[in-house]
Scaffold this motif. Structure first.
Motif, short mmCIF file in Angstrom:
data_model
loop_
_atom_site.label_atom_id
_atom_site.label_comp_id
_atom_site.label_asym_id
_atom_site.label_seq_id
_atom_site.Cartn_x
_atom_site.Cartn_y
_atom_site.Cartn_z
N VAL A 148 0.83 -1.20 0.00
CA VAL A 148 0.00 0.00 0.00
C VAL A 148 0.87 1.25 0.00
O VAL A 148 0.63 2.20 -0.77
N VAL A 149 1.88 1.28 0.87
CA VAL A 149 2.77 2.45 0.93
C VAL A 149 3.51 2.62 -0.40
O VAL A 149 3.64 3.74 -0.92
N ALA A 150 4.02 1.51 -0.96
CA ALA A 150 4.72 1.59 -2.24
C ALA A 150 3.79 2.09 -3.35
O ALA A 150 4.18 2.93 -4.18
N ALA A 151 2.55 1.60 -3.36
CA ALA A 151 1.60 2.02 -4.40
C ALA A 151 1.28 3.50 -4.29
O ALA A 151 1.25 4.23 -5.29
N LEU A 152 1.04 3.97 -3.05
CA LEU A 152 0.74 5.39 -2.87
C LEU A 152 1.94 6.26 -3.26
O LEU A 152 1.78 7.32 -3.89
N GLY A 153 3.13 5.82 -2.90
CA GLY A 153 4.32 6.58 -3.28
C GLY A 153 4.52 6.62 -4.77
O GLY A 153 4.87 7.67 -5.34
N LEU A 154 4.30 5.51 -5.44
CA LEU A 154 4.46 5.47 -6.89
C LEU A 154 3.38 6.30 -7.60
O LEU A 154 3.65 6.93 -8.62
N ALA A 186 5.24 -4.44 -7.03
CA ALA A 186 5.85 -5.68 -6.55
C ALA A 186 7.37 -5.56 -6.52
O ALA A 186 8.03 -6.03 -5.58
N ALA A 187 7.95 -4.92 -7.54
CA ALA A 187 9.40 -4.75 -7.58
C ALA A 187 9.88 -3.87 -6.44
O ALA A 187 10.92 -4.13 -5.82
N VAL A 188 9.13 -2.81 -6.13
CA VAL A 188 9.52 -1.93 -5.03
C VAL A 188 9.49 -2.67 -3.70
O VAL A 188 10.38 -2.53 -2.86
N VAL A 189 8.47 -3.50 -3.48
CA VAL A 189 8.39 -4.28 -2.24
C VAL A 189 9.55 -5.27 -2.16
O VAL A 189 10.15 -5.44 -1.09
N VAL A 190 9.87 -5.90 -3.27
CA VAL A 190 11.00 -6.83 -3.28
C VAL A 190 12.29 -6.11 -2.95
O VAL A 190 13.11 -6.59 -2.15
N MET A 191 12.51 -4.94 -3.53
CA MET A 191 13.71 -4.16 -3.23
C MET A 191 13.74 -3.73 -1.77
O MET A 191 14.80 -3.68 -1.15
N ALA A 192 12.56 -3.43 -1.20
CA ALA A 192 12.50 -2.94 0.17
C ALA A 192 12.95 -3.97 1.19
O ALA A 192 13.40 -3.61 2.28
N VAL A 193 12.84 -5.24 0.87
CA VAL A 193 13.27 -6.28 1.81
C VAL A 193 14.62 -6.87 1.42
O VAL A 193 14.97 -7.97 1.85
N ALA A 209 22.32 -0.93 -17.63
CA ALA A 209 21.63 -0.28 -16.52
C ALA A 209 21.82 -1.08 -15.24
O ALA A 209 21.98 -2.30 -15.27
N ASP A 210 21.79 -0.37 -14.12
CA ASP A 210 21.90 -1.02 -12.83
C ASP A 210 21.31 -0.09 -11.78
O ASP A 210 21.55 1.12 -11.81
N VAL A 211 20.56 -0.65 -10.84
CA VAL A 211 19.96 0.13 -9.76
C VAL A 211 20.18 -0.61 -8.45
O VAL A 211 19.89 -1.81 -8.36
N ALA A 212 20.73 0.08 -7.47
CA ALA A 212 20.91 -0.49 -6.12
C ALA A 212 20.47 0.57 -5.11
O ALA A 212 21.23 1.48 -4.78
N VAL A 213 19.23 0.47 -4.67
CA VAL A 213 18.69 1.44 -3.72
C VAL A 213 17.57 0.76 -2.93
O VAL A 213 16.84 -0.09 -3.46
N LEU A 214 17.46 1.09 -1.66
CA LEU A 214 16.38 0.58 -0.82
C LEU A 214 15.35 1.69 -0.60
O LEU A 214 15.71 2.77 -0.10
N PRO A 215 14.09 1.47 -0.94
CA PRO A 215 13.04 2.43 -0.59
C PRO A 215 12.72 2.26 0.90
O PRO A 215 11.84 1.51 1.30
#
Length: 413
Positions: A12-18, A36-43, A61-67
């Motif tokens: 829910v938080v990820a969806a609202l933020g996006l 789903a990708a944001v939640v996976v990255m968050a954990v 491309a490469d991304v390494a960040v925790l929301p």
């Protein structure tokens, strides 16, 4: 329930933020996959950015960040759900706790497995008009970029994330039972761990207040709420370490940047790596020195809280040592969690940046030893002062003085 409430709240938080960030306009109805990708990255899961530019083309491309907002919400709810059935117990065996944690872990891994297969999507990137577009069409170079989850790494890192969270929950909570062999450590570890969690949450709460004020006064409401709902701890916890005197180094290049105040973007948007600390930030905005004041007040308050929750027999030098170790570990955790790295590049026939300014990079890394050194120094001073301030507070282990003994005793009858 622990797993379900944690993941639903994170989604829910990820969806609202996006949504606040404008992700509702993504093509091909990709919003659910991005959440789903944001939640996976968050954990701690591994989401790889993939791309293909067709014949004679290449994307990188490469991304390494925790929301970390999403991470924090999930961590609080999963920890609360894990501790709830244990709250009325004084002591629990190591085997019992391990079996209880294993039940949570099995459901957690099953949920992560489902999210990992859901978090997959590709998008087509247009080359624009003109000669570049004509060349791309002639060579059948239609660039695509997307993301997919590395399932084994996601399950591994997600399990490590959960194990660390459950261990921290047992350490922080005063009511959580511990195995008998570990009870002797709770008086020195639990007050310090609890104080550090409160310190980090206080920075988040302060950041929420500042963010809401900015949204009301200066506008940019959607962008501000996107930062609050996705990456507020990334900002405020980095500001916490900077206030202590720590240094970071990084660079912003290209059309995108970090969700940060303008002064940070000014410091980092240079041809080479830039140093981010109080001095470099103050060159652009003198109000940055308030970070030092805020750090002093909140760290001293955390030291007082630690001393007030500790037994009365703990000496001042022991409080100083406990605070130094706890603050150093906290700064280490923040440095690892808030580090950011992202880059994207598109080339055709060896010619880079064909996407009309799509190529770029963002990086922010801590100078670890500097931050840890300042954390130890702050911890020693604040721990000693907090102990002195807490002497006026009644603590566990203190015995109230009784009436003076005048040598007379009442005899029966």
């Amino acid at each position: 329930m622990a797993v379900l409430t944690g993941l639903v709240a994170m989604a829910v938080v990820a969806a609202l933020g996006l949504l606040a960030a404008g992700a509702s306009d993504l093509p091909d109805n990709a919003f659910v996959q991005v959440v789903a990708a944001v939640v996976v990255m968050a954990v701690g899961g591994s989401v790889d950015v993939v791309g293909d530019a067709g014949f004679l083309g290449q994307t990188d491309a490469d991304v390494a960040v925790l929301p970390l907002t999403v991470t924090l919400v999930g961590a609080l709810l999963v920890a609360a759900g894990f501790l709830r059935p244990l709250r009325h117990r004084a002591v629990a065996g190591a085997r019992e706790l391990a079996l209880w944690a294993a039940r949570v872990a099995v459901l957690w891994l099953l949920a992560l497995l489902g999210l990992s297969f859901l978090a997959r999507k590709r998008f087509t990137v247009g080359l624009g008009g003109g000669a570049i577009g004509d060349i791309g069409e002639l060579l059948d170079a239609t660039p695509e970029v997307g993301f997919e989850t590395d399932v084994p790494l996601t399950l591994l890192f997600g399990l490590l994330w959960l194990a660390g969270l459950l261990f921290l929950a047992l350490v922080v909570s005063r009511k959580a039972p511990l195995p008998a062999r570990l009870l002797r450590f709770q008086e020195s570890v639990r007050p310090a761990a609890f104080a550090m969690v409160v310190l980090l949450l206080a920075y988040v709460a302060l950041g929420v207040v500042v963010g809401l004020v900015v949204a009301v006064v200066r506008g940019h409401t959607a962008e501000t709420f996107a930062v609050i709902l996705l990456g507020l701890p990334n900002l405020v916890w980095t500001a916490f370490t900077v206030g202590l005197g720590a240094s970071w180094e990084g660079r912003v290049d290209g059309p995108f940047g970090l969700p940060m105040p303008h002064v940070l973007d000014q410091v980092l948007r240079t041809p080479d790596l830039s140093t981010l600390n109080l001095r470099t930030l103050a060159d652009y905005d003198g109000r940055v020195w308030w970070l030092l004041v805020i750090a002093a007040v909140l760290v001293l308050a955390a030291a007082f809280l630690m001393a007030a929750r500790s037994p009365a027999r703990v000496r001042a030098w022991q409080h100083a040592l406990h605070m130094a170790v706890a603050l150093a570990l906290t700064v280490l955790a923040v440095s690892l969690l808030a580090s950011t790295s992202a880059h994207y590049g598109l080339s055709l026939l060896g010619i880079g940046d064909l996407g009309g300014g799509l190529s770029g990079q963002v990086s922010l890394k801590p100078r670890l030893w500097t931050g840890l050194g300042f954390a130890v120094l702050w911890g020693l001073v604040a721990g000693f002062l907090g102990s002195l301030l807490a002497r006026r507070v009644r603590r566990r282990g203190e015995v109230e003085p009784g009436p003076p003994d005048d040598g007379l005793q009442e005899t029966p009858g």
